[in-house]
Scaffold this active site. Structure first.
Site, short mmCIF file in Angstrom:
data_model
loop_
_atom_site.label_atom_id
_atom_site.label_comp_id
_atom_site.label_asym_id
_atom_site.label_seq_id
_atom_site.Cartn_x
_atom_site.Cartn_y
_atom_site.Cartn_z
N ASP A 1 33.20 77.22 -33.98
CA ASP A 1 33.39 77.44 -32.56
C ASP A 1 34.35 78.61 -32.43
O ASP A 1 35.01 78.99 -33.40
CB ASP A 1 33.99 76.15 -32.00
CG ASP A 1 34.33 76.29 -30.54
OD1 ASP A 1 33.54 76.92 -29.84
OD2 ASP A 1 35.37 75.77 -30.14
N LYS A 2 34.43 79.19 -31.26
CA LYS A 2 35.37 80.31 -31.14
C LYS A 2 36.68 79.87 -30.48
O LYS A 2 37.74 79.87 -31.10
CB LYS A 2 34.76 81.45 -30.34
CG LYS A 2 35.63 82.67 -30.32
CD LYS A 2 35.21 83.66 -29.27
CE LYS A 2 35.53 83.21 -27.88
NZ LYS A 2 36.93 83.17 -27.56
N GLU B 1 44.17 84.76 -16.27
CA GLU B 1 44.89 84.93 -15.02
C GLU B 1 46.33 84.54 -15.18
O GLU B 1 47.24 85.23 -14.70
CB GLU B 1 44.25 84.06 -13.94
CG GLU B 1 43.00 84.66 -13.35
CD GLU B 1 42.80 84.24 -11.92
OE1 GLU B 1 42.93 83.03 -11.67
OE2 GLU B 1 42.56 85.10 -11.08
N ARG C 1 41.10 92.15 -24.42
CA ARG C 1 40.24 92.00 -23.23
C ARG C 1 40.82 92.87 -22.13
O ARG C 1 42.01 92.81 -21.86
CB ARG C 1 40.27 90.57 -22.74
CG ARG C 1 39.78 89.55 -23.69
CD ARG C 1 40.11 88.21 -23.09
NE ARG C 1 39.52 87.14 -23.87
CZ ARG C 1 38.80 86.17 -23.32
NH1 ARG C 1 38.60 86.16 -22.02
NH2 ARG C 1 38.31 85.23 -24.06
N THR D 1 29.40 80.02 -29.96
CA THR D 1 30.39 79.87 -28.91
C THR D 1 29.72 79.80 -27.55
O THR D 1 28.61 80.31 -27.35
CB THR D 1 31.40 81.04 -28.94
OG1 THR D 1 32.21 80.95 -27.79
CG2 THR D 1 30.70 82.38 -28.96
N GLY D 2 30.40 79.16 -26.65
CA GLY D 2 29.91 79.09 -25.28
C GLY D 2 30.29 80.33 -24.50
O GLY D 2 29.87 80.51 -23.36
N ASP E 1 36.81 72.45 -31.90
CA ASP E 1 37.92 71.68 -31.36
C ASP E 1 37.58 70.98 -30.06
O ASP E 1 38.34 70.16 -29.60
CB ASP E 1 39.12 72.59 -31.13
CG ASP E 1 38.91 73.51 -29.96
OD1 ASP E 1 37.77 73.97 -29.77
OD2 ASP E 1 39.87 73.75 -29.22
N ASN F 1 32.44 70.12 -26.67
CA ASN F 1 31.15 70.76 -26.82
C ASN F 1 30.79 71.02 -28.28
O ASN F 1 29.69 71.44 -28.58
CB ASN F 1 31.10 72.07 -26.01
CG ASN F 1 32.24 72.98 -26.38
OD1 ASN F 1 33.16 72.56 -27.08
ND2 ASN F 1 32.19 74.21 -25.95
#
Lengths: 374, 1202
Positions: free
Chosen positions: B392-393, B496, B594, B674-675, B813, B816
């Site tokens: 997973d990421k 944020e 990012r 990953t999602g 983790d 999902n």
């Protein structure tokens, strides 16, 4: 499979355990550290010896084995060769053999025992104590049903077992409603040929050679494993209510008419027989010819006569009977196998060491870490 | 447990009436008492024994035991089998009993929790187990929900209440539940006592996200759904109290219904072992047949005549029948080739290995006080064979913590630190960070290293001030003043939160908000802005804006968003700035950050009035409202002025790139599932060094139809194969038909990467494409699947698992990841921030991704190595031990006579030889842990299954066979004419038995000594101890005393004494030992000398360097060259500006001011809107989770660590 038990699907304590940190009662005291202990055991750092196979350790080992084994082998071989052994087959298979007729006409029911004589010559004198063995071939003393067909409690003098032998003894457990003592197939098949040895001197007189019949069994067998029931003052009384094994001519308490304390279960011939052989060809100690005082050899070279009271049938199953005379050494009887084996193994090890050494020097490809890919 | 109950009554529909125990009792619903334990004191023995005998091995030995009591065939006494069997049963029973004891304990603890139940008009404290269906119970803040209850009312307005569902789905964010309007004002005990509604609903099931039912109350029907249910296992949060009516209790709650037995995972060695045991069994039968035929022949040729001395049994009337009986006898004698202690020993080893994992300090993470945990004890050796890792990421590779790291303001970059020679300085722990002490409201955890930005602030640079003002205003974060002056932000997404926190530290403190205002402390002075509109974020817009009126009366629009989107909407005057800023953006993106672009615009008041009117009109529209709003937003977000850009670091967990590099060296393929969105996932791929710019090609598969995906996959494959095999153009077509491309994989030198989108993956996973997908994916160095659903994660794992037949490991983790963790051979849970769900489903858990390296390369490798050595030795030992009987059969008339003493047979496996091999299986190390990590290639033998496979099995059984041959025939040669030193006979069975047994014990002890690479004190103790114990027991069992007590069981009296006092016996033993050892020794020496494996080389090296200190690992993180990628990488799906402007999520106190009339129609139905939106996606459970994540709850990570 046990895994099934180890994996528990739902555990209420987890439901609880996770919560305690954030709930109202969570602030109680400092959290216990779950840091594992820093012990060598738990961290798998136990001090250890880590041997690896290197030319420095393996090759010398081969040479050392070779160098140790070859002398041992030679020693064993020489010792074994020095042992004098004489063997005579008296089964009577061959028509020319003196015991042929005895063997042919054998019957369990005959009351008269058949006697035959075998002549032989010892080329060399036998020094020190000489041991006389009888050897049987193709006789399966190690067959499972044979081996288990005995009652050690009975043989150890247990009175109840005497009167009520173990089921293992079937079909030699009872005879005519009376318990057999000693019961079982082993006892029943007791070797009962009688061997007598005579020396024939130059003027053809037969001198009987004294054969000691005591001291032929293991000490532990004679004194611990085999005991007559309730002492052995009067064996006839003790064995009352029992009957002799089917094949026997005499009851157990009359095995040795010459010596009173060699009767019953502690008769040494009987004990020797009861120690079943590992292989279908075996020899058992029959008599000991004690060394005479002085320098005369125990058995001088010359002609001998072996008188056999032929009671024991082996022809029906292709068995053979032998009489063996042998001296012994520090390593026991004549045994060329060990000496040859040691010499062979020693030489192979040494040779292997040489070959490995050559290979190692010629093709050694390992040069430390140079070619370890990272 | 309750199958008879289930039979009696199948529930179709559930009727529950509030406050009516008598009525509800009719249906005999489960009460709230839970029972996970399996036994009680009385049922333990029968049930446990029944369970144990269901296992094949135990049943097998039970059958043997039964055979042994049949006198005609019993070749061994009953105790030879019963002693080991009882030992095995007892060990297992003790373990089961302990497990069950703890289950009892935890059941009791849960059942005795207190809850407040409304009984006869008053609230009474009751134990959980006494709560019944239909009861009304009161829950208080931070309490666990005791059963599945229908929410009736709560302390919050509109009957809202917040719950945390970490126990159920692993998500720590808060979820909102709302009571029916009719029940939400039942807020006091007397009203509740009169409540007599009846609920008719579905029977108990395990669907966590679905509930359908109806409430009948006062002649009205109200529909009930999952939004009104609080499920057992949830925790009430941010809600003072609430009342609910119990619908499902105890074992019928959704939580308990979900706790079905998890599927057992078995290792490949386990499966191989079972196959081998079957083979051995077949071999056993063959031997039995051979010997039985031998017996028939012997009995008819010799035995028939030997009846003079050994008559046939009455029952045995023919040689054939005797052969038949002998067959069974030999099955009994030779049963030890299938070792009874094997299974127990293997379990013990695995348990030990698991403990070593739990005890490893290097997998302990002190910040979270979490040690690694092996949750299943059965998979350890499989850890040494992993070929594919599915990771997973978020939360696994990354920390899920966003850090404001750089920015570009008005063309000026900030964030890098330069030394006096203008050289960029690497930022490390030691770099001095900027002093924010001028700002009393700063967040002390915030770290920034470039002092020039603070200088610019202090110099009152207008652009810089505007930049941070924007960050402080344009967001949907909620402030919370925990204590005086101590601000906590609750952000919807970590991005944020990071931006607002940065603004706070640079002097623009976001202090408070109401639906109409935002209050900032700008450089220490409070300034209140009128919040006029929030132009919310969504996936299409990829930006958000706010329109505010500052105290001076100016109306401003602040906007932040993806750079491409913002740049399109800029005023032409910003052109120069765009150029420099985009350069900076490339730089930031190149470092894996990012990025966001920020822009603002001054608005003309009249223009805004007109626009606002349109907005109000549109927001009341029923049809097409969303589209119309988008058009309006688009209209006003034009001609923006660029302020600059921010760069946020999605912080990788410590050591992730190094770990990935190391695992790659070990030939482990890592796929990221990953999602997250494509851009985010690729960003992380680059920062983890999984994607590099020097890769030949990165294939991005993002087709929307089956054909497109097929096209893209095909061309990718052709590209790869075409480059590597120019000569054979035709082979491309061919490979489609061949599933196995391993030949090609070897020949690909160039590096490729595959990035595939979720919707494309759905097509690619279909039957006709999955082979192509797998081929392409396996040809690539790196595979990243983004936007995948949990189901797809599992499908990908399943695909590799079944098609490649490789060992797979899934690590994640979050909730999902559960499906993937359960599907993979090995599931690893990161006990991180997203709750416990993944950990609970996992086989191994630890706190940091980087521990995976140690788990696999050290523990996995060792476990595999040890297990293989153990099995090899075990089979060798048992063959050597047992087959002696086979050879002996030829010399004892095939009568199933044993060679050894029965006691020796009984004790050989469980006493004489068990401990040394266990010690080897537990402690052996060929290479120490540092070198295991330093040379990851050492891991490869495990993947190729080299250490224990069918070939190895044949070799070690062959060695066992050879040893048994020598063990029998050397004494045979020696004994055929042997006499004692006193001339008495010696070639008897017992002496023979003692000699062979002693040789055997010595031979196998020497062999284990040669097989042991790591002699700890324990090994010494066990090996020497076992030999000593053998002699001690030998003499004890053959002593006079014990014979005197049991004459018929200890017939070997005196054999040892007479036998072992002979020199020739020792010569035989020595000869046998040497002859048995020399060939093996020579072969392994030659192998090490001529064809050393990597292991041998490292061992040699290790030996040479023993005295030098431990080696440090020198895996450098390779900095990749920069390339232009940028992403608006917010991880959430839907903004909740609507929620803020409605004010409904603020406590009554903070929104006491009445909402303005203009907004009320807009806001009153926000909950309905939310729920409607949710229902659209709720058909897929997984999406539902995500949607609810985006929906309501505001919870920053820092809140629940408090």
């Amino acid at each position: 499979m046990i895994a099934a038990m180890m994996a528990s699907s739902y555990n209420a304590k987890e439901e609880d355990g996770h919560h305690s940190g954030s709930s109202s009662h969570g602030g109680a005291g400092a959290v216990k550290s779950k840091k594992p202990d820093n012990t060598a055991f738990k961290q798998q750092r136990l001090p250890a010896w880590q041997p690896i196979l290197t030319a420095g350790t393996v090759l010398p080992a081969f040479f050392v084995i070779g160098l140790i084994f070859i002398p041992i082998g030679i020693g064993l071989y020489v010792t074994s060769n020095n042992i004098k052994e004489f063997e005579v087959d008296y089964t009577g298979v061959d028509i020319n053999s003196p015991c042929y007729s005895c063997a042919k006409n054998f019957s369990w029911n005959s009351t008269q025992s058949c006697v035959c004589s075998v002549n032989f010559t010892l080329e060399q004198p036998f020094e020190s104590n000489v041991f006389m063995y009888y050897g049987l071939s193709n006789f399966y003393q190690n067959h499972r049903r044979y081996v288990k067909s005995r009652d050690d409690s009975q043989l150890n003098g247990d009175l109840s077992a005497l009167m009520n032998p173990s089921k293992e003894c079937e079909p030699y457990r009872t005879n005519d409603g009376l318990p057999i003592a000693p019961c079982g197939a082993i006892a029943n098949s007791l070797f009962n040929d009688t061997l007598d040895l005579y020396y024939v001197d130059s003027n053809s007189t037969k001198t009987p050679i004294p054969l000691a019949k005591k001291g032929i069994a293991w000490w532990t067998d004679k004194h611990v494993k085999f005991r007559n029931p309730s002492g052995n003052t009067n064996l006839t009384v003790t064995f009352q209510g029992t009957t002799k094994p089917v094949n026997w001519r005499k009851p157990v308490y009359e095995l040795d008419p010459s010596e009173a304390d060699n009767n019953g279960f502690i008769n040494e011939d009987f004990i020797v027989w009861m120690r079943t052989a590992a292989l279908p060809t075996f020899r058992k100690l029959y008599r000991i010819i004690q060394k005479k005082s002085g320098t005369t050899p125990t058995l001088p070279s010359g002609r001998y006569i072996l008188d056999i009271t032929y009671n024991y049938p082996v022809l029906s199953f292709d068995g053979r009977k032998r009489m063996i005379l042998s001296t012994i050494s520090w390593m026991g009887g004549k045994n060329p196998f060990l000496g040859i084996a040691y010499i062979t193994v020693g030489s192979i090890c040494f040779f292997l060491g040489v070959v490995l050494l050559i290979i190692h020097h010629k093709y050694d490809t390992r040069n430390n870490s140079a070619d370890i890919p990272n | 447990m309750a199958f008879w109950r289930r039979k009696a009554h199948i529930e179709k529909e559930r009727h529950v009436k509030a406050n009516a125990r008598e009525y509800n009792d009719k249906f005999s619903y489960a009460d709230n008492h839970i029972k996970t334990s399996k036994y009680n004191i009385f049922t333990f023995l029968p049930i446990n024994l029944f369970e144990q005998f269901q296992r094949v091995a135990n049943a097998y030995f039970l059958v043997l035991l039964i055979l042994q009591v049949i006198p005609a065939i019993s070749s061994l006494s009953w105790f030879t089998t019963i002693v080991p069997l009882v030992l095995v049963l007892v060990i297992t029973a003790v373990k089961d009993a302990t497990d069950d004891y703890f289950r009892h304990k935890s059941d009791r603890q849960v059942n005795n929790r207190q809850s407040q139940v409304l009984i006869r008009g008053s609230l009474q404290n009751e134990k959980w187990m006494n709560v019944r269906v239909g009861d009304i119970i009161k829950l208080e803040n931070n309490q666990f929900v005791a059963a599945d209850i229908l929410l009736l009312c709560s302390s919050e307005p509109y009957g809202l209440c917040y719950i945390e569902t970490a126990e159920l789905d692993g998500e720590t964010n808060l979820k909102v539940r709302q009571a029916l309007t009719v029940t939400s004002d039942l807020g006091d005990v007397s009203k509740l006592n009169d409540f007599d509604g009846e609920v008719i609903c579905e029977p108990p099931n395990n669907k966590l996200d679905k509930f359908t039912g109806t409430l009948f109350w006062r002649d009205n029907k109200y529909a009930l759904d999952n939004e009104k249910m609080l499920l057992r296992g949830c925790v009430l949060r941010n809600t003072e109290w609430c009342f609910g009516m119990v619908i499902f209790a105890g074992l019928q709650t959704k939580l308990m219904q979900n706790c079905g037995r998890t599927m057992f995972k078995r290792t490949s060695i386990d499966k191989l072992m079972n196959t081998l045991v079957l083979w051995i069994f077949g071999f056993l039968i063959c031997m039995g047949v051979v010997l039985a035929i031998g017996n028939t022949i012997w009995e008819s040729w010799i035995g028939r005549n030997f009846q003079v001395f050994l008559p046939w049994d009455a029952s045995q009337d023919s040689a054939v029948f005797s052969g038949f009986l002998t067959f069974w006898s030999y099955i009994i004698i030779l049963n030890t080739v299938v070792p009874i202690s094997l299974y127990v020993s293997v379990e013990v080893l695995r348990l030990g290995h698991s403990y070593f994992i739990n005890w490893d300090r290097r997998m302990y993470y002190s910040p979270m006080n979490t040690a690694a945990e092996a949750r299943t004890t059965t998979l350890n050796e499989e850890l040494g064979q992993v070929e594919f890792i599915f990771s997973d990421k978020t939360g696994t590779l990354t920390q899920n913590i966003m850090v404001f790291s750089k920015c570009s303001i008005n063309g000026q970059p900030y964030g890098d630190v330069y030394d006096e020679f203008d050289q960029k300085v690497e930022i490390t722990e030691k770099t001095a960070c900027v002093d924010f002490s001028f700002n009393p409201l700063c967040d002390r955890r915030f770290k920034f290293y470039d002092g020039s930005l603070v200088e610019a602030i202090k110099l009152e640079d207008a652009a810089v001030h505007e930049f941070f003002r924007l960050l402080a205003l344009c967001h949907t974060v909620m402030p919370e003043e925990k204590s005086e002056g101590h601000l906590v932000y609750q952000a919807q997404s970590p991005d944020e939160g990071a931006l607002v926190t940065a603004a706070r530290n640079f002097g623009f403190v976001f202090w408070a908000r109401t639906p109409e205002t935002i209050t900032l402390y700008e450089m220490g002075h409070p300034v209140t802005y009128q919040l006029l509109a929030i132009l919310d974020f969504n996936n299409v817009r990829k930006r958000m804006s706010v329109i505010v009126k500052n105290p001076q009366g100016q109306i401003k629009l602040y906007s932040k968003g993806a750079d491409t989107i913002i740049f399109e909407r800029l005023d032409p005057s910003s052109e120069d700035l765009v150029f420099t800023t985009s350069e900076h953006l490339s730089e930031f993106a190149g470092e894996g950050l990012r990025t966001l672009a920020l822009a603002y615009k001054d608005l003309d008041e009249d223009y805004f009035e007109v626009w606002m009117k349109k907005l109000l009109f549109v927001s009341t529209l029923i049809e097409n409202r969303e589209d119309q709003l988008a058009v309006l937003y688009e209209e006003i977000e034009q001609d923006l002025k660029l302020l600059g850009a921010t760069a946020i670091e999605d912080k990788l967990q410590e050591g992730v790139p190094e770990t990935i590099a190391c695992l790659n060296l070990a030939d482990i393929k890592i796929w990221v599932l990953t999602g997250d969105k494509l851009e985010t996932a690729m960003n992380i791929g680059y920062s983890c060094n999984m994607l590099r710019d020097d890769m030949n090609e990165v294939f991005v598969i993002s087709g929307h139809t089956l054909l497109e995906v097929q096209q893209q996959l095909r061309s990718a494959k052709e590209h790869i194969l075409g480059l590597s095999r120019v000569s054979s153009a035709g082979s491309v077509e061919k490979t489609d038909t061949f599933a196995d491309d391993s030949v090609f994989e070897e020949t690909i030198i160039a590096e490729y990467a595959l990035v595939i989108n979720g919707h494309s993956l759905a097509h690619a996973l279909e039957a006709q494409l999955k082979h192509v997908l797998l081929d392409v994916a396996c040809l690539c160095k790196t595979v990243i699947c983004c936007r995948v659903t949990p189901m797809q994660k599992a499908q990908v794992v399943e695909l590799v698992k079944t098609q490649k037949r490789a060992v797979t490991l899934a690590i994640g983790d979050g909730a999902n990841d559960v499906s993937m963790i359960k599907t993979a051979h090995i599931g690893v849970g990161i006990s991180g921030q997203e709750g416990m769900q993944a950990v609970l489903a996992s086989d191994y858990s630890f706190a940091q991704f980087r521990y995976l390296q140690r788990l696999l390369l050290v523990h996995g490798r060792w476990s595999y190595f040890r297990m293989c050595n153990f099995l090899c030795y075990f089979f060798y030992k048992n063959f050597a031990f047992t087959l002696v009987h086979f050879w002996y059969g030829f010399f004892c008339g095939f009568s199933a006579q044993t060679v050894y003493d029965q006691w020796f047979i009984t004790l050989f496996n469980i006493v004489y030889t068990s401990l040394p091999v266990l010690a080897m299986g537990l402690f052996d190390q060929d290479v120490n842990d540092q070198n295991s990590l330093r040379y990851p290639s050492l891991y490869k033998p495990g993947q190729q299954n080299l250490l224990f496979n069918k070939r190895q099995f044949f070799l070690c059984t062959l060695q066992g066979l050879g040893t048994s041959f020598l063990l029998f025939f050397i004494p045979y040669g020696a004994f055929s004419v042997m006499v004692k030193e006193d001339g008495s006979q010696f070639s008897d069975q017992q002496a023979f038995a003692v000699t062979i047994a002693t040789s055997l014990v010595i031979v196998v002890s020497v062999q284990i000594g040669l097989d042991t690479h790591y002699w700890t004190a324990v090994n010494h103790l066990f090996i020497w101890g076992s030999v000593t114990v053998y002699f001690a027991i030998l003499f004890a069992m053959q002593s006079d005393g014990i014979f005197g007590i049991f004459p018929s069981n200890f017939q070997f009296i005196g054999a040892a004494r007479n036998c072992l006092s002979e020199k020739s016996v020792w010569l035989v033993i020595l000869l046998t030992t040497v002859v048995c050892m020399v060939p093996g020794l020579a072969v392994s020496f030659l192998r090490v000398d001529l064809f050393p494996t990597l292991t041998d080389k490292v061992r040699h090296l290790q030996q040479c360097r023993k005295r030098q200190g431990p080696q440090e690992q020198n895996l450098r993180r390779v900095r990749r060259t920069s390339s232009r990628r940028s992403a608006y990488a917010f991880s959430h799906q839907q903004g909740y500006g609507e929620l803020i402007t409605s004010g409904k999520n603020m406590r009554m106190s903070s929104v006491s001011a009445a909402p303005s009339a203009g907004k009320s129609p807009h806001s009153s139905n926000w909950i309905e809107n939310m729920l409607k939106r949710k229902n659209e996606v709720s058909c897929i459970s997984d999406e539902n989770m995500e949607a609810s994540k985006g929906n309501k709850a505001i919870q920053t990570p820092d809140q629940h660590t408090v």
